[in-house]
Design an enzyme around this catalytic site. Structure first.
Site, PDB file in Angstrom:
ATOM      1  N   LYS A 107      14.002  -4.152   2.267  1.00 45.26           N
ATOM      2  CA  LYS A 107      12.885  -3.258   1.973  1.00 45.26           C
ATOM      3  C   LYS A 107      12.361  -2.601   3.248  1.00 45.26           C
ATOM      4  CE  LYS A 107      11.194  -7.516  -0.006  1.00 45.26           C
ATOM      5  NZ  LYS A 107      10.882  -8.232  -1.201  1.00 45.26           N
ATOM      6  N   LYS A 154      10.815 -10.946  13.251  1.00 43.91           N
ATOM      7  CA  LYS A 154       9.611 -10.241  12.809  1.00 43.91           C
ATOM      8  C   LYS A 154       8.532 -10.271  13.877  1.00 43.91           C
ATOM      9  CE  LYS A 154      10.433 -10.639   7.877  1.00 43.91           C
ATOM     10  NZ  LYS A 154      10.057 -11.206   6.601  1.00 43.91           N
ATOM     11  N   LYS A 182      21.926  -5.684   6.706  1.00 42.24           N
ATOM     12  CA  LYS A 182      21.702  -6.045   5.299  1.00 42.24           C
ATOM     13  C   LYS A 182      20.725  -5.060   4.661  1.00 42.24           C
ATOM     14  CE  LYS A 182      17.668  -8.965   5.654  1.00 42.24           C
ATOM     15  NZ  LYS A 182      16.928 -10.162   5.445  1.00 42.24           N
TER      16      LYS A 182
END
Ligand code: TYM
Length: 331
Positions: free
Chosen positions: A198, A112, A195
């Site tokens: 969102k 991230k 995967k």
């Protein structure tokens, strides 16, 4: 009774099929044999800098989805993390026991922060897994049902628990991850080597709150491969294998039985069958969420009651930890 704890972030208006199959369904099942505590981790969600109104809405709708999927507030505790201030308090103590290098090795942080750049990366994102450890250790949870992507965070929680115990005497329970292999990693339908998430490709996502039409369309457009054989092979046939895994998880039919059933059929047939089982599972949840969201006062009361019960346990643990590390109780 042994205890289970888990949580999700209210970072979207709907949970997706990975959240449901990888975690939420296990939560519901574990209520039978465990004292279960489930939180909506709104403090964690602040790491994505949400719009305040969106965060409020998502916190409620996430809780509503827990209830709609079968989390029973009579048996289990269900609450918002920010309603139990002990989470943030224990996180400070744990942060003082976490190595900077140790936190820097968390792969979710690395991924991230690489995306957001040094300036866009907050200290909150860095200490996220420490707050997660506090969530778990506060309740002396033995078991933590999560998907595969949380395994490393769970390992940090275990290490912190062991460190607390070895430095200050046995004060907390060392938690075990509960990761069900077949559903630990539901893949993105459009990009089946990644995967489902969102933050991924919207066309690869199945959200519980989507309409039947959108869900059916996304399953119909799921990426497969250039062969025709319906066979479970994660390595060479990730798209088909993901569809088989989703079907099997929901229908309870084994992968081997599905392979036999579809041995002379085409990918299109498999997709129709997958859409059918997914819609059967998801549509009633969506309806219950809509009902629950129509009565926000009742939902808030369930959350308030959950927080009251959770605080009793969290307060005891925090007092024990504060005392053990040498903080003097207020007189
Ligand atoms: P979150 O909100 O990202 O995801 C919630 C749960 O869904 C699982 N999951 C998946 N499982 C299978 N396949 C997928 N594609 C998939 N995508 C997500 C996640 O593994 C998770 O179980 N850090 C946690 C929230 C958290 C927490 C905790 C969890 C905070 N404190 C304490 C357990 C205990 C998270 O980001 O989950």
């Amino acid at each position: 009774q042994p205890r289970v704890f888990s949580a999700m972030q209210p970072t979207a208006d709907s949970l997706h099929l990975g959240n449901y199959l990888g975690a939420l369904r296990q939560w519901v099942a574990l209520q039978e044999d465990y004292d279960a505590i489930y939180a909506v981790v709104d403090l964690h969600a602040l790491t994505v800098a949400p719009d305040p109104e969106a965060l409020r809405r998502r916190s409620r709708i996430t809780a509503a989805q827990y209830l709609a999927a079968g989390v029973d507030p009579e048996r289990s505790m269900l609450f918002l993390q920010s309603h139990v201030p002990e989470h943030a308090e224990l996180a400070w103590v744990l942060g003082c026991l976490t190595g900077f290098g140790e936190a820097s090795r968390m792969t979710q942080f690395k991924d991230k922060s690489a995306k957001q750049g040094a300036e866009g990366t907050t200290v909150g994102l860095f200490t996220y897994p420490v707050l997660m450890a506090a969530d778990i250790l506060l309740y002396d949870a033995q078991l933590v049902p999560v998907g595969e992507d949380q395994r490393q965070h769970l390992e940090l929680s275990r290490n912190l628990a062991q460190r607390l115990n070895s430095r200050f005497g046995d004060i907390v329970t060392v938690p075990e991850p509960y990761i069900v292999k077949d559903t630990a990693k539901i893949q993105d339908l459009a990009e089946p080597t990644a995967k489902m998430s969102k933050s991924g490709n919207p066309s690869g996502l199945i959200e519980l709150m989507d309409t039947d039409k959108v869900i059916a369309k996304r399953i119909k457009s799921a990426v497969t491969d250039a062969e025709t054989e319906i066979r479970y092979d994660r390595e060479n046939k990730p798209g088909v294998s993901n569809l088989l895994a989703i079907h099997s998880a929901i229908s309870g039919t084994s992968i081997a039985e599905l392979e036999a059933e579809f041995s002379d059929k085409m990918y299109g047939h498999l997709k129709v069958a997958v859409a059918e089982v997914v819609l059967d599972a998801v549509a009633p949840i969506r309806e219950r969420v809509t009902d629950l969201m129509a009565h926000p006062g009742e939902l808030d009361e369930i959350l308030a009651e959950g927080a009251r019960r959770a605080r009793v346990i969290a307060g005891e643990t925090l007092a024990r930890v504060y005392d053990a590390v040498g903080l003097i109780p207020a007189g």
